[in-house]
Design a protein around this motif. Structure first.
Motif, PDB file in Angstrom:
ATOM      1  N   LYS A 138      -2.968  11.265   6.933  1.00  0.00           N
ATOM      2  CA  LYS A 138      -2.733   9.860   7.280  1.00  0.00           C
ATOM      3  C   LYS A 138      -3.273   8.927   6.195  1.00  0.00           C
ATOM      4  CE  LYS A 138      -2.982   6.512  10.888  1.00  0.00           C
ATOM      5  NZ  LYS A 138      -1.798   6.224  11.569  1.00  0.00           N
ATOM      6  N   ARG A 139      -4.414   9.267   5.595  1.00  0.00           N
ATOM      7  CA  ARG A 139      -4.982   8.451   4.510  1.00  0.00           C
ATOM      8  C   ARG A 139      -4.164   8.556   3.232  1.00  0.00           C
ATOM      9  NH1 ARG A 139     -11.247  10.133   5.285  1.00  0.00           N
ATOM     10  NH2 ARG A 139     -11.683   8.816   7.092  1.00  0.00           N
ATOM     11  N   ALA A 140      -3.669   9.749   2.929  1.00  0.00           N
ATOM     12  CA  ALA A 140      -2.920   9.966   1.682  1.00  0.00           C
ATOM     13  C   ALA A 140      -1.526   9.356   1.738  1.00  0.00           C
ATOM     14  CB  ALA A 140      -2.820  11.461   1.378  1.00  0.00           C
ATOM     15  N   TYR A 141      -0.935   9.309   2.924  1.00  0.00           N
ATOM     16  CA  TYR A 141       0.445   8.850   3.069  1.00  0.00           C
ATOM     17  C   TYR A 141       0.709   7.490   2.419  1.00  0.00           C
ATOM     18  CZ  TYR A 141       4.660   7.117   5.418  1.00  0.00           C
ATOM     19  OH  TYR A 141       5.880   6.557   5.681  1.00  0.00           O
ATOM     20  N   PRO A 142      -0.066   6.450   2.700  1.00  0.00           N
ATOM     21  CA  PRO A 142       0.252   5.149   2.081  1.00  0.00           C
ATOM     22  C   PRO A 142      -0.173   5.031   0.618  1.00  0.00           C
ATOM     23  CG  PRO A 142      -1.610   4.903   3.557  1.00  0.00           C
ATOM     24  CD  PRO A 142      -1.123   6.312   3.694  1.00  0.00           C
ATOM     25  N   GLN A 143      -0.925   6.001   0.120  1.00  0.00           N
ATOM     26  CA  GLN A 143      -1.416   5.924  -1.257  1.00  0.00           C
ATOM     27  C   GLN A 143      -0.472   6.567  -2.272  1.00  0.00           C
ATOM     28  OE1 GLN A 143      -5.293   7.693  -1.139  1.00  0.00           O
ATOM     29  NE2 GLN A 143      -6.119   6.102   0.174  1.00  0.00           N
ATOM     30  N   GLU A 144       0.552   7.217  -1.781  1.00  0.00           N
ATOM     31  CA  GLU A 144       1.474   7.899  -2.681  1.00  0.00           C
ATOM     32  C   GLU A 144       2.861   7.276  -2.588  1.00  0.00           C
ATOM     33  OE1 GLU A 144       1.419  12.123  -2.861  1.00  0.00           O
ATOM     34  OE2 GLU A 144      -0.753  12.217  -2.731  1.00  0.00           O
ATOM     35  N   THR A 196      21.740   9.752  -5.840  1.00  0.00           N
ATOM     36  CA  THR A 196      20.790   9.509  -6.922  1.00  0.00           C
ATOM     37  C   THR A 196      19.374   9.414  -6.351  1.00  0.00           C
ATOM     38  OG1 THR A 196      21.148   7.121  -6.724  1.00  0.00           O
ATOM     39  CG2 THR A 196      22.469   8.283  -8.367  1.00  0.00           C
ATOM     40  N   PRO A 197      18.362   9.551  -7.212  1.00  0.00           N
ATOM     41  CA  PRO A 197      16.983   9.451  -6.727  1.00  0.00           C
ATOM     42  C   PRO A 197      16.536   8.001  -6.580  1.00  0.00           C
ATOM     43  CG  PRO A 197      16.980   9.972  -9.057  1.00  0.00           C
ATOM     44  CD  PRO A 197      18.422   9.974  -8.612  1.00  0.00           C
ATOM     45  N   LYS A 198      15.569   7.796  -5.704  1.00  0.00           N
ATOM     46  CA  LYS A 198      14.948   6.491  -5.535  1.00  0.00           C
ATOM     47  C   LYS A 198      13.505   6.715  -5.101  1.00  0.00           C
ATOM     48  CE  LYS A 198      15.314   2.050  -3.242  1.00  0.00           C
ATOM     49  NZ  LYS A 198      16.150   1.169  -2.438  1.00  0.00           N
ATOM     50  N   VAL A 199      12.622   5.877  -5.598  1.00  0.00           N
ATOM     51  CA  VAL A 199      11.216   5.949  -5.227  1.00  0.00           C
ATOM     52  C   VAL A 199      10.968   5.026  -4.039  1.00  0.00           C
ATOM     53  CG1 VAL A 199       8.850   5.502  -5.999  1.00  0.00           C
ATOM     54  CG2 VAL A 199      10.510   6.483  -7.584  1.00  0.00           C
ATOM     55  N   LEU A 200      10.280   5.549  -3.030  1.00  0.00           N
ATOM     56  CA  LEU A 200       9.919   4.776  -1.842  1.00  0.00           C
ATOM     57  C   LEU A 200       8.408   4.851  -1.630  1.00  0.00           C
ATOM     58  CD1 LEU A 200      12.491   6.007   0.845  1.00  0.00           C
ATOM     59  CD2 LEU A 200      12.544   3.849  -0.392  1.00  0.00           C
ATOM     60  N   SER A 201       7.832   3.760  -1.205  1.00  0.00           N
ATOM     61  CA  SER A 201       6.433   3.763  -0.782  1.00  0.00           C
ATOM     62  C   SER A 201       6.395   3.868   0.738  1.00  0.00           C
ATOM     63  CB  SER A 201       5.742   2.479  -1.233  1.00  0.00           C
ATOM     64  OG  SER A 201       6.262   1.367  -0.527  1.00  0.00           O
ATOM     65  N   ALA A 202       5.216   4.058   1.281  1.00  0.00           N
ATOM     66  CA  ALA A 202       5.068   4.070   2.738  1.00  0.00           C
ATOM     67  C   ALA A 202       5.501   2.722   3.314  1.00  0.00           C
ATOM     68  CB  ALA A 202       3.627   4.387   3.115  1.00  0.00           C
ATOM     69  N   ASP A 203       5.222   1.632   2.595  1.00  0.00           N
ATOM     70  CA  ASP A 203       5.655   0.303   3.056  1.00  0.00           C
ATOM     71  C   ASP A 203       7.177   0.180   3.077  1.00  0.00           C
ATOM     72  OD1 ASP A 203       3.112  -0.670   3.563  1.00  0.00           O
ATOM     73  OD2 ASP A 203       2.902  -1.593   1.572  1.00  0.00           O
ATOM     74  N   ASP A 204       7.839   0.740   2.072  1.00  0.00           N
ATOM     75  CA  ASP A 204       9.310   0.718   2.049  1.00  0.00           C
ATOM     76  C   ASP A 204       9.882   1.450   3.267  1.00  0.00           C
ATOM     77  OD1 ASP A 204       9.293  -0.580  -0.438  1.00  0.00           O
ATOM     78  OD2 ASP A 204       9.379   1.326  -1.544  1.00  0.00           O
ATOM     79  N   ILE A 205       9.303   2.588   3.591  1.00  0.00           N
ATOM     80  CA  ILE A 205       9.764   3.371   4.735  1.00  0.00           C
ATOM     81  C   ILE A 205       9.543   2.582   6.021  1.00  0.00           C
ATOM     82  CG2 ILE A 205       9.362   5.490   6.071  1.00  0.00           C
ATOM     83  CD1 ILE A 205       8.630   6.775   3.255  1.00  0.00           C
ATOM     84  N   LYS A 206       8.393   1.938   6.114  1.00  0.00           N
ATOM     85  CA  LYS A 206       8.084   1.134   7.302  1.00  0.00           C
ATOM     86  C   LYS A 206       9.065  -0.036   7.439  1.00  0.00           C
ATOM     87  CE  LYS A 206       4.104  -0.861   9.613  1.00  0.00           C
ATOM     88  NZ  LYS A 206       2.696  -1.201   9.519  1.00  0.00           N
ATOM     89  N   LYS A 207       9.433  -0.668   6.319  1.00  0.00           N
ATOM     90  CA  LYS A 207      10.388  -1.784   6.360  1.00  0.00           C
ATOM     91  C   LYS A 207      11.768  -1.323   6.813  1.00  0.00           C
ATOM     92  CE  LYS A 207       8.101  -4.559   2.861  1.00  0.00           C
ATOM     93  NZ  LYS A 207       8.056  -4.927   1.454  1.00  0.00           N
ATOM     94  N   ILE A 208      12.183  -0.154   6.356  1.00  0.00           N
ATOM     95  CA  ILE A 208      13.473   0.381   6.799  1.00  0.00           C
ATOM     96  C   ILE A 208      13.428   0.611   8.310  1.00  0.00           C
ATOM     97  CG2 ILE A 208      15.077   2.334   6.676  1.00  0.00           C
ATOM     98  CD1 ILE A 208      14.156   2.695   3.735  1.00  0.00           C
ATOM     99  N   ALA A 209      12.325   1.159   8.786  1.00  0.00           N
ATOM    100  CA  ALA A 209      12.182   1.431  10.224  1.00  0.00           C
ATOM    101  C   ALA A 209      12.178   0.140  11.043  1.00  0.00           C
ATOM    102  CB  ALA A 209      10.907   2.223  10.484  1.00  0.00           C
ATOM    103  N   GLU A 210      11.556  -0.902  10.497  1.00  0.00           N
ATOM    104  CA  GLU A 210      11.525  -2.182  11.211  1.00  0.00           C
ATOM    105  C   GLU A 210      12.911  -2.805  11.311  1.00  0.00           C
ATOM    106  OE1 GLU A 210       8.606  -4.362   8.975  1.00  0.00           O
ATOM    107  OE2 GLU A 210       6.926  -3.370   9.985  1.00  0.00           O
TER     108      GLU A 210
END
Length: 147
Positions: free
Chosen positions: A51-57, A108-122
């Motif tokens: 859980k700690r590592a997830y938003p840091q990568e 194609t590839p794309k880089v996502l952060s934990a915040d990006d994933i959260k925004k998609i979910a919202e």
């Protein structure tokens, strides 16, 4: 993988195959194989580290021509889905090759952060989470990083 490691890989073409998240998931899977129960207290520390590592990568995913991540639907009867993500460049190369064979679109590839994933979910209630390294680790989490 850490964002700085990805930037270094993009600049130099070297590295890009290490991820603390991948290491924690490997440890989680090894312990789970021994205890056989996801509620075992032996897993508590590893769950905290995940859980700690997830938003840091940052994570690599596969996007279609509309720049939207590939979706894995959960069942045929629902529009709920998960997004496959990869912890590092090596995992992406292996996994995206296997996944791309399932789709006809240009991916194609794309880089996502934990915040990006959260925004998609919202913005899309059908997104139920991510599956990390689906071809090798197949580890699933919700968009907030809960196992």
């Amino acid at each position: 993988m850490q964002e700085k490691d990805y930037k270094y890989y993009k600049k130099s073409g070297e590295g890009g195959c290490k991820s603390q998240m991948k290491d924690f998931i490997d440890l989680y899977i090894k312990i789970l194989d021994k205890v056989k129960k996801e509620s075992a207290t032996e897993l508590d520390g590893v769950k905290i580290n995940i859980k700690r590592a997830y938003p840091q990568e940052v994570y690599l995913t596969i996007v279609d021509e509309k720049d939207f991540p590939v979706k894995f639907t959960l069942t045929e009867k629902t529009s709920e889905y998960i997004i496959p993500v990869f912890t590092d460049v090596c995992e992406y190369k292996d996994g995206s090759e296997k996944i791309s064979k399932l789709f006809l679109d240009k991916l194609t590839p794309k880089v996502l952060s934990a915040d990006d994933i959260k925004k998609i979910a919202e913005s899309d209630e059908n997104l139920k989470g991510i599956v990390i390294n689906p071809h090798s680790q197949n580890f699933r989490m919700n968009p907030e990083g809960e196992i």
